[in-house]
Design a protein around this motif. Structure first.
Motif, PDB file in Angstrom:
ATOM      1  N   ARG A 134      -4.369   2.063   8.615  1.00 19.76           N
ATOM      2  CA  ARG A 134      -5.130   0.999   9.271  1.00 19.76           C
ATOM      3  C   ARG A 134      -4.528  -0.385   9.062  1.00 19.76           C
ATOM      4  N   ILE A 135      -3.218  -0.440   9.068  1.00 24.89           N
ATOM      5  CA  ILE A 135      -2.516  -1.719   9.083  1.00 24.89           C
ATOM      6  C   ILE A 135      -2.042  -1.936  10.505  1.00 24.89           C
ATOM      7  N   LYS A 136      -2.513  -3.000  11.131  1.00 24.71           N
ATOM      8  CA  LYS A 136      -2.208  -3.225  12.540  1.00 24.71           C
ATOM      9  C   LYS A 136      -0.918  -4.024  12.685  1.00 24.71           C
ATOM     10  N   ILE A 137       0.031  -3.434  13.374  1.00 23.42           N
ATOM     11  CA  ILE A 137       1.260  -4.129  13.737  1.00 23.42           C
ATOM     12  C   ILE A 137       1.169  -4.416  15.228  1.00 23.42           C
ATOM     13  N   PRO A 138       1.192  -5.675  15.644  1.00 27.70           N
ATOM     14  CA  PRO A 138       1.012  -5.969  17.075  1.00 27.70           C
ATOM     15  C   PRO A 138       2.190  -5.479  17.907  1.00 27.70           C
ATOM     16  N   THR A 139       1.908  -5.105  19.127  1.00 24.56           N
ATOM     17  CA  THR A 139       2.961  -4.711  20.058  1.00 24.56           C
ATOM     18  C   THR A 139       2.483  -4.964  21.481  1.00 24.56           C
ATOM     19  N   LEU A 140       3.396  -5.293  22.340  1.00 28.51           N
ATOM     20  CA  LEU A 140       3.073  -5.492  23.748  1.00 28.51           C
ATOM     21  C   LEU A 140       3.660  -4.390  24.625  1.00 28.51           C
ATOM     22  N   CYS A 141       4.498  -3.534  24.055  1.00 33.31           N
ATOM     23  CA  CYS A 141       5.130  -2.507  24.889  1.00 33.31           C
ATOM     24  C   CYS A 141       4.802  -1.095  24.427  1.00 33.31           C
ATOM     25  N   GLN A 154       0.847  -1.198   0.000  1.00 30.69           N
ATOM     26  CA  GLN A 154       0.000   0.000   0.000  1.00 30.69           C
ATOM     27  C   GLN A 154       0.880   1.246   0.000  1.00 30.69           C
ATOM     28  N   GLU A 155       0.783   2.032  -1.076  1.00 33.22           N
ATOM     29  CA  GLU A 155       1.570   3.257  -1.170  1.00 33.22           C
ATOM     30  C   GLU A 155       0.982   4.318  -0.247  1.00 33.22           C
ATOM     31  N   MET A 156       1.863   5.050   0.428  1.00 28.69           N
ATOM     32  CA  MET A 156       1.374   6.078   1.345  1.00 28.69           C
ATOM     33  C   MET A 156       2.422   7.175   1.521  1.00 28.69           C
ATOM     34  N   THR A 157       1.958   8.268   2.116  1.00 32.23           N
ATOM     35  CA  THR A 157       2.839   9.383   2.463  1.00 32.23           C
ATOM     36  C   THR A 157       2.795   9.584   3.969  1.00 32.23           C
ATOM     37  N   ALA A 158       3.957   9.705   4.558  1.00 30.88           N
ATOM     38  CA  ALA A 158       4.043   9.917   6.009  1.00 30.88           C
ATOM     39  C   ALA A 158       4.991  11.073   6.308  1.00 30.88           C
ATOM     40  N   LYS A 159       4.830  11.657   7.470  1.00 27.77           N
ATOM     41  CA  LYS A 159       5.709  12.755   7.864  1.00 27.77           C
ATOM     42  C   LYS A 159       7.046  12.204   8.366  1.00 27.77           C
ATOM     43  N   GLU A 160       8.112  12.847   7.962  1.00 27.59           N
ATOM     44  CA  GLU A 160       9.429  12.477   8.450  1.00 27.59           C
ATOM     45  C   GLU A 160       9.455  12.598   9.979  1.00 27.59           C
ATOM     46  N   GLY A 161      10.024  11.627  10.655  1.00 28.52           N
ATOM     47  CA  GLY A 161      10.016  11.620  12.116  1.00 28.52           C
ATOM     48  C   GLY A 161       9.006  10.654  12.694  1.00 28.52           C
ATOM     49  N   MET A 162       8.112  10.147  11.834  1.00 32.04           N
ATOM     50  CA  MET A 162       7.164   9.119  12.273  1.00 32.04           C
ATOM     51  C   MET A 162       7.851   7.770  12.336  1.00 32.04           C
ATOM     52  N   THR A 163       7.374   6.918  13.249  1.00 32.23           N
ATOM     53  CA  THR A 163       7.839   5.534  13.257  1.00 32.23           C
ATOM     54  C   THR A 163       7.012   4.723  12.261  1.00 32.23           C
ATOM     55  N   ILE A 164       7.536   3.563  11.926  1.00 32.64           N
ATOM     56  CA  ILE A 164       6.783   2.667  11.041  1.00 32.64           C
ATOM     57  C   ILE A 164       5.457   2.300  11.684  1.00 32.64           C
ATOM     58  N   LEU A 165       5.468   2.105  12.998  1.00 32.17           N
ATOM     59  CA  LEU A 165       4.239   1.755  13.727  1.00 32.17           C
ATOM     60  C   LEU A 165       3.181   2.830  13.554  1.00 32.17           C
ATOM     61  N   GLU A 166       3.587   4.099  13.673  1.00 27.50           N
ATOM     62  CA  GLU A 166       2.646   5.213  13.526  1.00 27.50           C
ATOM     63  C   GLU A 166       2.164   5.337  12.089  1.00 27.50           C
ATOM     64  N   ALA A 167       3.066   5.134  11.140  1.00 21.37           N
ATOM     65  CA  ALA A 167       2.686   5.234   9.727  1.00 21.37           C
ATOM     66  C   ALA A 167       1.685   4.141   9.356  1.00 21.37           C
ATOM     67  N   ALA A 168       1.920   2.934   9.845  1.00 19.43           N
ATOM     68  CA  ALA A 168       1.000   1.830   9.564  1.00 19.43           C
ATOM     69  C   ALA A 168      -0.383   2.107  10.139  1.00 19.43           C
ATOM     70  N   GLU A 169      -0.415   2.705  11.315  1.00 15.33           N
ATOM     71  CA  GLU A 169      -1.684   3.047  11.946  1.00 15.33           C
ATOM     72  C   GLU A 169      -2.498   3.981  11.060  1.00 15.33           C
ATOM     73  N   MET A 224       3.014   2.225  23.076  1.00 16.10           N
ATOM     74  CA  MET A 224       1.700   2.862  23.043  1.00 16.10           C
ATOM     75  C   MET A 224       1.880   4.216  22.371  1.00 16.10           C
ATOM     76  N   PRO A 225       1.809   4.244  21.039  1.00 16.40           N
ATOM     77  CA  PRO A 225       2.083   5.482  20.314  1.00 16.40           C
ATOM     78  C   PRO A 225       1.225   6.657  20.750  1.00 16.40           C
ATOM     79  N   GLU A 226      -0.034   6.388  21.168  1.00 19.43           N
ATOM     80  CA  GLU A 226      -0.918   7.476  21.556  1.00 19.43           C
ATOM     81  C   GLU A 226      -0.423   8.191  22.810  1.00 19.43           C
ATOM     82  N   LEU A 227       0.455   7.538  23.578  1.00 24.59           N
ATOM     83  CA  LEU A 227       1.024   8.173  24.769  1.00 24.59           C
ATOM     84  C   LEU A 227       2.506   8.467  24.608  1.00 24.59           C
ATOM     85  N   GLY A 228       3.042   8.185  23.421  1.00 28.89           N
ATOM     86  CA  GLY A 228       4.448   8.463  23.182  1.00 28.89           C
ATOM     87  C   GLY A 228       5.387   7.414  23.752  1.00 28.89           C
TER      88      GLY A 228
END
Length: 910
Positions: A29-36, A11-26, A38-42
């Motif tokens: 709406r591509i879910k990358i699982p994580t247990l540690c 899926q082609e997309m544009t993201a802001k420089e400084g974003m993580t891959i996790l944030e860009a995937a969000e 929490m991008p919404e809290l930094g």
């Protein structure tokens, strides 16, 4: 920041420089699982390695939460290589994790369980390493099970980086790594023995906020009170607004079998996100207490007897009509409530004016922020917080005075901490007590209680003498400057040092910080309003803000913090003796005509009595009938012996509440109201944000929401007051109240709206006075320093001041019925400085008697550096040692607010 183009899973997309891959995937709406993470809290601990992804051209897998996007990246989040790596990580975790999912409280809401299911992992190739560590039950609210801890670090991150308590941290190494007690705050806090997780260690600085519980992905941290009461899929969640302080936090009530089982964070909450304090997260077990009022009660021969609603209404109607006929409408009075909804406050003030025929209507804002309404209305034309909570974190400097924010408004305190530790703001704290935020402060100005006007004048003296005032702002947007200048030039730093005790050097330093910072937010609360000079203090906050041009733009302004959940709304909706809803004056003929026509009633045209004046008139037998809605003046008002005698002298007293309060015990009729969980409506938080509360459970017994009680009583008294639901009441409010003109329920579901909101298309107002003040030009007021009404003398040598503590609220009506809150803070304490304690030969924990000219109480002494020499502090939550038996009923002449913060007392060891 520039944009970069990349591809995620084709899926082609544009993201802001400084974003993580996790944030860009969000974003796509591509879910990358994580247990540690929490991008919404930094949070990006990068510890679990579950979020690994494959980046073409990179030899190893990359942690999505720690890897930043780059131009041309091609990322695969679900390749065979990625899945294989995730399976190994999860199997390693499972090998060291109990497989008791069938009985685990987290079953159905466990991230590790869900991951194992998604990856089709039924067992671990690495065998089992079962731990047998004992459960930690030492905290009143939280059960800690180290056997289930996966060392994700979320609890450590939220405690250290968001809450900034530094109560927990990682300890030991390798296979022995575990979460242990933190070493205390990095800013140098003293370790305090507050109940924490470990009974032996006692986690330093733990405030039992439960933030760790909210972010734990597994069953290692559990809400103790909810154990065994339901699984995630069994709960119905109802989003609502907290009914404690004025922050206006949102959360979800979790309902099962018609009962509130627990509270969980709602990340979509505009005000607080996932954050909650100890009261907001855990302080709701009072809802289902056995001692709730469930039926109307009528006092006969000194004892309460159960009655029907019709019997109670008929008696109230007969008695009020009789009093009105024999003594006139102004022999009746109504006390409304900042604990009730906007709709209920509107209806009660309507009942007072249209049914009883009197403007004798007031509520507890008189006792906390009436000086704010009077002072800011005079200076700006609007008596409310000028800016928004989220703006505080981005101020260049913050001047905090009269607010113990971490205890009284904990979620707002997080924004102040963020401003200092994350964004480099300079914090000036002006407070006679050493509050927690002093540790974050660039300067602490420890003024003598009651000398705030002199301190403000001293700051402004320096600003003017050094040419640091905002000359353009003053010339273009204000009036009255020359008179102000003439007054403050008398208050040199040396003169002010003699009055306040703050050194001339610190006054100069603070003034320069205030005047040179690009944006300054001034925050205050009842520490400066509850004085006989409360209005003068508030005028001084407006003066210094206008002097430096810190009004009408983001992250500036004058920001009073409201003490109860709906103090702002109760004022907005006209539960005051001089105004209708929207601060429309009762003495304005056109306004009176508008409301008279809308309500179909002849309305009174003279300003009514305030709370203290009502009770004084009751003491003199001039007020003969009072209706009190969810207020407890027999605990909250000053000079309680006088207040309680006044309530006893009232010919006919009616109280509606959820418990038998100290005030209800004195009533002739008690009506059972409902809790925040049992009704619909709106409340307005300290930043002028109108938000929904939603009915989650049915009322207990025969109890009814106050809006319904008011309508039914009005009908019984011959006035047609009928609404299908609170939404219809809000429609009437909107039609009559310009600042609430667009507040329709269908617009309040997603974060609410901040007034002024003039119509159904208006977006609400983030901050006030952008281009011009509500009154046109801002008005400077030349204010001279005046001493408090009662100062220490030879007989009563100590200054006595009151406030709140984190674990309790107002008169303790509901928090003292919350098991955990009462366990963690069970009794009243008298704060005494070490110097005074030594002179009095009093040791920490010993009982003392504190006496004023009005009464005396007994309580345990707490010897602490928080209180300065000669100053004694108490909270007012405990009826066993009611602080307001001592306080003085001297009033500010303008706002009629009592002087809770200064009176004279003596102390003796028992």
């Amino acid at each position: 920041m520039k944009n970069v183009k990349l591809s995620i899973d084709g899926q082609e997309m544009t993201a802001k420089e400084g974003m993580t891959i996790l944030e860009a995937a969000e974003q796509v709406r591509i879910k990358i699982p994580t247990l540690c993470a929490m991008p919404e809290l930094g949070f990006t601990p990068g510890s679990c390695r579950v979020c690994v992804v494959e980046v073409e051209g990179t030899p190893t897998l990359s942690a999505a939460c720690m890897t930043y996007v780059k131009e041309g990246m091609i990322i695969h989040t679900n390749s065979e290589r990625v899945i294989k790596a995730r399976r190994i990580v999860v199997e390693l975790l499972i090998s060291n994790h109990p497989l008791d999912c069938m009985t685990c409280e987290k079953n159905g809401n466990c991230d590790l369980q869900n991951l194992a299911y998604d990856l089709d992992i039924k067992e671990s190739r690495f065998g089992r390493n079962d731990k047998e560590l004992p459960l930690d039950n030492s905290n009143p609210f939280i059960v800690r099970d180290l056997n289930k801890c996966i060392l994700c670090g979320r609890c450590v991150e939220i405690c250290n980086e968001i809450q900034q308590s530094h109560a927990i941290d990682f300890g030991n190494r390798g296979s022995e790594t575990e979460i242990i007690a933190g070493l205390g705050n990095k800013l140098g806090f003293e370790t305090k023995m507050t109940p924490g997780f470990n009974a032996e260690i006692k986690y330093s600085n733990c405030v039992s906020c439960g933030q760790c519980v909210a972010v734990c992905p597994v069953g290692a941290l559990i809400d103790k009170a909810a154990q065994g009461k339901g699984r995630a899929w069994e709960f119905e969640k109802v989003k609502t607004t907290c009914n404690y302080c004025g922050c206006g936090c949102n959360f979800d009530f979790n309902i099962k079998d018609g009962k509130v089982v627990k509270v969980t964070s709602n990340p979509e909450s505009v005000v607080n996100g996932i954050n909650l304090c100890v009261k907001g997260r855990f302080g709701y077990d009072y809802i289902h207490r056995d001692d709730r009022l469930t039926t109307p009660l009528i006092k006969k021969d000194g004892k309460f007897e159960k009655a029907s609603w019709d019997e109670a209404y008929q008696l109230i109607s007969d008695k009020f009509n009789q009093i009105k006929k024999e003594n006139g409408s102004d022999s009746l009075a109504v006390l409304s409530s900042a604990k009730c909804t906007n709709e209920e406050n509107y209806l009660l003030m309507k009942f007072s004016r249209a049914v009883l025929g009197t403007n004798n209507v007031d509520h507890c804002a008189r006792l906390c922020h009436s000086a704010t309404v009077a002072g800011l209305a005079q200076a700006f034309g609007s008596g409310a917080m000028t800016n928004s909570i989220k703006e505080l974190a981005y101020a260049s400097a913050i001047y905090l005075t009269g607010s113990n924010t971490t205890e009284n408004h904990p979620i707002i305190a997080l924004e102040i901490k963020k401003a200092v530790t994350k964004n480099g703001a300079k914090l000036i704290v002006a407070d006679p007590r050493e509050i927690e935020l002093v540790k974050y402060a660039t300067l602490w100005l420890r003024q003598r209680p009651g000398t705030d006007v002199a301190l403000f004048n001293g700051l402004m003296n320096v600003i003017i003498n050094e040419g640091l005032e905002d000359k353009i702002f003053i010339a273009q947007r204000t009036e009255g400057y020359e008179e102000l200048k003439k007054t403050v030039l008398k208050y040199t730093p040396e003169v002010v040092e003699k009055i306040t005790g703050v050194t001339a050097e610190d006054i100069r330093k603070a003034a320069r910080i205030y005047a040179t910072a690009p944006t300054v937010s001034l925050i205050y609360s009842m520490g400066i309003t509850q004085h006989t000079t409360g209005t003068d203090n508030v005028l001084s906050t407006a003066n210094i803000s206008m002097l430096t041009g810190n009004v009408g733009k983001e992250s500036t302004g004058v920001n009073p913090l409201r003490g109860q959940s709906n103090v702002q709304g109760a004022c907005d909706l006209g539960a005051l003796p001089n105004v209708y809803s929207g601060y429309q004056k009762v003495v304005d003929p056109q306004v009176k005509e508008k409301f008279s026509k809308a309500w179909g009633a002849e309305l009174p045209d003279k300003v009514g009595l305030t709370v203290v004046e009502i009770l004084n008139a009751a003491h003199e037998s001039k007020i003969k009938g009072i209706f009190i809605m969810a207020e407890n003046p027999a605990m909250s008002d000053p000079d309680l012996n006088h207040v309680r005698e006044a309530l006893k002298r009232v010919e006919f007293l009616v109280v509606s509440d959820v418990f038998m309060t100290e005030t209800a015990e004195l009533a002739d009729v008690v009506l059972p109201g409902v809790t925040i969980a049992e009704k619909d409506g709106t409340i307005t938080n300290t930043e002028r944000r109108v938000q929904r509360i939603r009915k989650a459970v049915e009322p207990v017994g025969e109890s009814k929401p106050e809006w319904q009680i008011i309508c039914e009583l009005a009908q019984k008294m011959g006035y047609d007051m009928s609404y299908n639901d609170p939404g219809k009441i809000m429609e009437e409010i909107a039609s009559l109240t310009p600042i609430y003109g667009g507040m329709y329920y269908n617009r309040l579901d997603n974060g609410g709206l901040q007034w002024p909101c003039l119509d159904a298309n208006h977006p609400g107002t983030k901050y006030l006075h952008k281009d011009k003040f509500t009154r046109g030009k801002g008005k400077f007021s030349a204010v001279e320093f005046k001493e408090a009404a009662e100062l220490p003398d030879e007989k009563y040598p100590f200054v006595f001041t009151t406030g709140r503590v984190l674990y309790h609220f107002h008169t303790g009506t509901i928090t003292r019925r919350s098991k955990g809150l009462n366990e963690i803070y069970p009794e009243a304490l008298v704060e005494i400085s070490p110097q005074d304690a030594e002179e009095l030969k009093v040791k920490d924990g010993e009982f003392v008697e504190v006496a004023s000219r009005r009464g005396k109480i007994k309580a345990k002494a707490q010897v602490t550096e928080k209180s300065g020499k000669g100053v004694v502090f108490m909270s007012f939550h405990f009826h066993e040692a009611a602080a307001n038996l001592l306080t003085i009923a001297a009033l500010d002449p303008i706002s009629k607010i009592p002087e809770y913060k200064v009176c004279a007392v003596k102390i003796k060891k028992i």
